[in-house]
Structure formats: structure tokens, C-alpha cells
Scaffold this active site. Structure first.
Site, PDB file in Angstrom:
ATOM      1  N   SER A  31       0.849  -1.170   0.000  1.00  0.00           N
ATOM      2  CA  SER A  31       0.000   0.000   0.000  1.00  0.00           C
ATOM      3  C   SER A  31       0.887   1.223   0.000  1.00  0.00           C
ATOM      4  CB  SER A  31      -0.849  -0.043   1.264  1.00  0.00           C
ATOM      5  OG  SER A  31      -1.618   1.109   1.353  1.00  0.00           O
ATOM      6  N   HIS A  60      -2.050   7.239  -4.868  1.00  0.00           N
ATOM      7  CA  HIS A  60      -2.236   6.116  -3.960  1.00  0.00           C
ATOM      8  C   HIS A  60      -2.313   4.840  -4.795  1.00  0.00           C
ATOM      9  CE1 HIS A  60      -5.454   3.214  -2.877  1.00  0.00           C
ATOM     10  NE2 HIS A  60      -4.687   3.056  -1.828  1.00  0.00           N
ATOM     11  N   HIS A  67      -5.219   7.022 -17.214  1.00  0.00           N
ATOM     12  CA  HIS A  67      -6.306   6.058 -17.429  1.00  0.00           C
ATOM     13  C   HIS A  67      -6.006   5.112 -18.590  1.00  0.00           C
ATOM     14  CE1 HIS A  67      -9.617   6.835 -14.607  1.00  0.00           C
ATOM     15  NE2 HIS A  67      -9.064   8.030 -14.486  1.00  0.00           N
ATOM     16  N   HIS A  97     -19.762  13.360   1.772  1.00  0.00           N
ATOM     17  CA  HIS A  97     -20.114  14.583   2.505  1.00  0.00           C
ATOM     18  C   HIS A  97     -19.636  15.848   1.801  1.00  0.00           C
ATOM     19  CE1 HIS A  97     -16.066  13.572   3.740  1.00  0.00           C
ATOM     20  NE2 HIS A  97     -15.905  14.780   4.215  1.00  0.00           N
TER      21      HIS A  97
END
Lengths: 299, 299
Positions: free
Chosen positions: B89, B103, B138, B168
Site C-alpha cells: 500500500s 495512492h 487512465h 459529505h
């Protein structure tokens, strides 16, 4: 006491608090934002930024109603669908690392089947622990608790130790305070008495914290002390986003993001394996972030 | 392919990645921390701080095993008690606001009843969206996906749009990428083929991101651009602590806090109702943080 009356008192509490903090800060003013919630109810957010003492502070009042999302019904283990919730929630991020961060919250929750409960809490997060200040803070809370039930202070102090605990850090958030939830008639206190307890705690906040602001805000501080504050604020972020139930409830009920996340500090740092010197004031504070401390012994 | 072999390949992947990033950054080195988990297994964390390009970056490898906490068993809807989990990770927080945050994650999970699955994902979070860069990113992912299943790219791109979405805030985290979970034999691919797909994506990361680092790291930037970056990093914190499943899994399984939270940016800002000018580059980026964009159109 009706839910509308409770909401009115909470709204007034917000007024008292913002007025007192403005007077003490003596520089910036709270900016008000009235908002309506699509699903029912609304609120009044007040935010102060770049004050003389408070770098960022928010005092939110809200009274919302509607249908409980399934997720929350499950969490609360209730069957009723319609809820009413009102409360005042506040957080203060002072600029000076010698002034502690503070949080306070009072809330009332009612379901359409007649069940209701009060909740609330207040806790102090010093960047550098001052034992005398911690003792005064806890003593003031004890005095109010004792008026309603001799067991309240001890019970709610332990509850705060448990609630404001960062499990992944093995640290309490600060020196704690009191925390309580689901207070209802089962406490052998009437609804009015429970309300009085809650509102007294709410009213205590502003004079108590103003005293601390006045005492510490002019303390000089070093770059290292500021840096330690920015890192401790990171813990505050971790607690609020990973664990805090109020933040979760707000986010999960489609609450207003900006007022909810006004709890986020203005500036924060995270350093991997941040090192502090042993026997330093920083290490001294870190070593005291433990559950079960009897702060009253330092009176 | 055994779980040990998969873990070995993941460990080598970490080596390749940290070596490539070190070469590209050409200044700082990753600091290694080997750790053991009380309940079983351990990991190797590598963190780079204050590089020429990367302000803070972490590449974690771990292979842990033990008994699943009830909370997680419930979440995963499995009955088996013993698990094995291995993965790599990573997260990179560049200093220059023109270099996107990135990430990537590959993971393998196995239960003692023989069930297993692969998961992973990669997503790019530009502070300022560069359409051509997004399209290249992409396209590179599409090429790999297409080798294994013509539906993978579309399916996993939509999955990333949904997963890396801040509910949110009504914003995607960035320009997305791909995300997948629970890949197993039901995909009509053998375990080896699934592994190859996952490892190819893992291997793609370093050269792809190095290319972006080289291209953008010397771009000049203004104070305002830096300020916007510090605020966008706040969104990254919100996502990781409020929503990210990997972070939750780590925290809930009593993982090592420091390596898990190396994803926290070095410095962050939150401003209540942060204002940006309409038609500014900041507004332009914000307007593009939406699900469903076909980035390939900008090739």
C-alpha cells in the site's frame, strides 16, 4: 418541558457562549450562518476565525427532525422512525499552544414513540498539561454533577476517559472531563432536572474557558511549542474523524459538512514517528495522557 | 500459487517501487522499519520524508495472519476465523502542488476454509487537474485491464469513481483510476492470472508516476497554489479517516498506527467555507471532481 422549549434554551445557550467568547477574545466576531436541512429542521452555525486568542472556533446550534436512516436505527437499537434532535456543539482551537483546545456538547434526542434522552460532554485538550488547571476544570464539573447525583461526577468522568480515548494511539485526547449519554427518567431525575443538569454544564463552559484564555493567552511560546501543537492537533483530527459519534451522526444524517467539520483545526502537521526528547515538557504531557487520573488531587 | 509466494512477490514489488521512486526523487532515501504484529505476521514500512519532489511518501508491505475480529467477520460476511492478508500500500504527498498525490494498493486475502480474493486500486489526486495527464494515466490502466478481461477497465473505473468519492463533499477524490475487490475464480480467470493482473498494475505504478514527477516537479508555483494544495490535502485526510476501508481494517485489526497513518499529509489546512474565485484554476479543478468522466477522451 417540550422539545421546542429545550431547543429554545439551547439556542439561547449558543448566544450566551458566543457573546462571552467574543468579549474575552476581544478582537474577532463570530460569523453566523443559518441553514435549513432538506429533510427537516436546520441550524445556526457561528464561526470565529483569526481572533486574538481563538484561531478557529465554532459554536453550532441545530434542531433537526425527520426519518432515521436505517444505519442509525440499527446503531441506536430503536424501532421508531421519526426523530427530533437538538443540541449545541462547540470547539475552540486557540492560536497559542499554552491555551488548551476545548470541546463541549449538549444534546437532546426524542423519538415519536415518546422515548427521549439527554447527552453531552465537555473535555479539555491541553497541548501542555497544567495540573492545577486540570484540577480546577474537573472540580467545576464535579460541583455541578454533585448537585444532581453524587455518583454523576465519577461515572461521567470515567465515561469521558473511555470516550475521548484514541485506541490506535493508546492516548486519552487530553485531560478529559465528563461525558454522558442516554440520560432519561431511569436516572430517578425528572426531565426538567435532567435538562437543568445539562444546561448548567453548558452554561459553565464559557466562564470556565474564558478564565483559562485570559490566564494563558499572553504566554510567550517557542517555535518548537507551536510545532508540538500542530502535531497534537493531528490527534484531534484523528479522533474526530475516526471515532467521534457526533461527527459520524452528522455525516450519516446528511448534515451540513462545513459546520460539522469546523472542528477541524486551521493548520495541522503529521510527521512519521515524530520524535520528542525524553523528560521534555512534551514527553511529560504525553506520559499523562492516560485513563484513570484523579485530577482533583492537584487542587 | 501459495500465499507465501504471493507475499514474496509483493515484497519484491515494494523493493522495485521504492528503488524507482528514490531514483526519480534523487535526493532522499526511504527509511525502513520492520515490525512484527503480536497476533501474527508483520511488515516492512518504508517512508521517505523531505525529498526533492516527495515531501512525504510511504510504501508499506505487510503479511499478517491470525483470528478475524468479530467486527470484521461481520463486515466481510464470512464464517472462517483464521485469515492471512498480504499487500503493498502506498501514498505519495509531493511538495509541489503541480504534482498530484497518488495512492496504490494491491492485496491478497485468504481464509482457512480456502476462500481467497485479490483486491487493489490506484488513483491519482491532482491539486490542479491536467486533462492530458489524466488521460495518459487512465489509458495505461486500460491497457493492463484489457489484457485480462475487456470489461475490467470500465467496471473497475466505475468502482474507483464510487469508492474514492467523498459523500459529505459531493466530490471525487481526484481523477480516479481503478479499484477492485473480491476478485476470485468467479472471474473466469485462474488464481495465477488474477495475480498477474494485480502485480502488473502494481508494477505499472512506479514508471507511470515517475514520469509525472519528472514532468511537473520543477514547475514554479505561487503561494496561493500551495495554499490550495494544503486545503485539498484536508480532503485526503477526510477520505482516509472517514471512509477508507484499508485504514479502518488496519486500525480495527490492531495494526501498526504509524505505518497506517503515514497516509496523513505532512501539513494540512482547513478553512471554514474556503473561498475560491469563480473561473479560477481552483474552481476549474473543483468542477471536474465528478463521477463518470471519460478521461480517455482527452488523449
Amino acid at each position: 418541558m417540550t422539545k421546542e422549549e429545550i431547543a429554545d434554551h439551547f439556542r439561547s445557550l449558543q448566544d450566551t457562549i458566543t457573546k462571552t467568547i467574543e468579549n474575552t477574545d476581544d478582537f474577532a466576531k463570530f460569523k453566523e450562518d443559518n441553514w435549513a436541512r432538506k429533510e427537516g429542521g436546520g441550524g445556526r452555525s457561528r464561526v470565529l476565525v483569526n481572533g486574538r486568542i481563538i484561531e478557529k472556533g465554532g459554536v453550532n446550534f441545530s434542531a433537526v427532525f425527520g426519518t432515521l436512516p436505517d444505519k442509525i436505527k440499527k446503531k441506536l437499537a430503536v424501532n421508531s422512525d421519526d426523530f427530533f434532535a437538538t443540541g449545541v456543539s462547540l470547539i475552540m482551537h486557540p492560536e497559542n499552544p499554552h491555551v488548551p483546545i476545548v470541546h463541549m456538547n449538549v444534546r437532546y434526542f426524542e423519538l415519536n414513540d415518546g422515548t427521549y434522552w439527554f447527552g453531552g460532554g465537555i473535555d479539555l485538550t491541553p497541548i501542555y498539561i497544567d495540573k492545577k488547571e486540570a484540577a480546577n476544570f474537573h472540580q467545576a464539573l464535579q460541583v455541578i454533577c454533585d448537585k444532581y447525583n453524587p455518583d454523576f461526577y465519577t461515572k461521567f468522568k470515567v465515561w469521558a476517559d473511555d470516550y475521548f480515548y484514541l485506541r490506535h494511539r493508546n492516548e486519552t485526547r487530553g485531560i478529559g472531563g465528563i461525558f454522558f449519554d442516554h440520560l432519561n427518567e431511569s436516572e430517578n431525575l425528572s426531565k426538567d432536572e435532567l435538562f437543568n443538569f445539562v444546561i448548567e454544564m453548558g452554561q459553565l463552559f464559557a466562564p470556565l474557558y474564558s478564565e483559562i484564555m485570559k490566564k494563558k493567552a499572553n504566554n510567550p511560546y517557542s517555535e518548537q511549542e507551536k510545532d508540538w501543537q500542530l502535531h497534537r492537533r493531528g490527534r484531534y483530527v484523528e479522533f474526530n474523524l475516526l471515532q467521534d459519534k457526533g461527527t459520524r451522526f452528522g455525516i450519516d444524517t446528511n448534515g451540513r459538512t462545513e459546520p460539522i467539520l469546523v472542528s477541524m483545526p486551521p493548520e495541522v502537521k503529521w510527521t512519521y514517528q515524530y520524535e520528542i526528547e525524553s523528560n521534555s515538557p512534551e514527553a511529560n504531557t504525553l506520559n499523562q495522557l492516560k485513563k484513570g487520573t484523579d485530577w482533583l488531587q492537584y487542587i
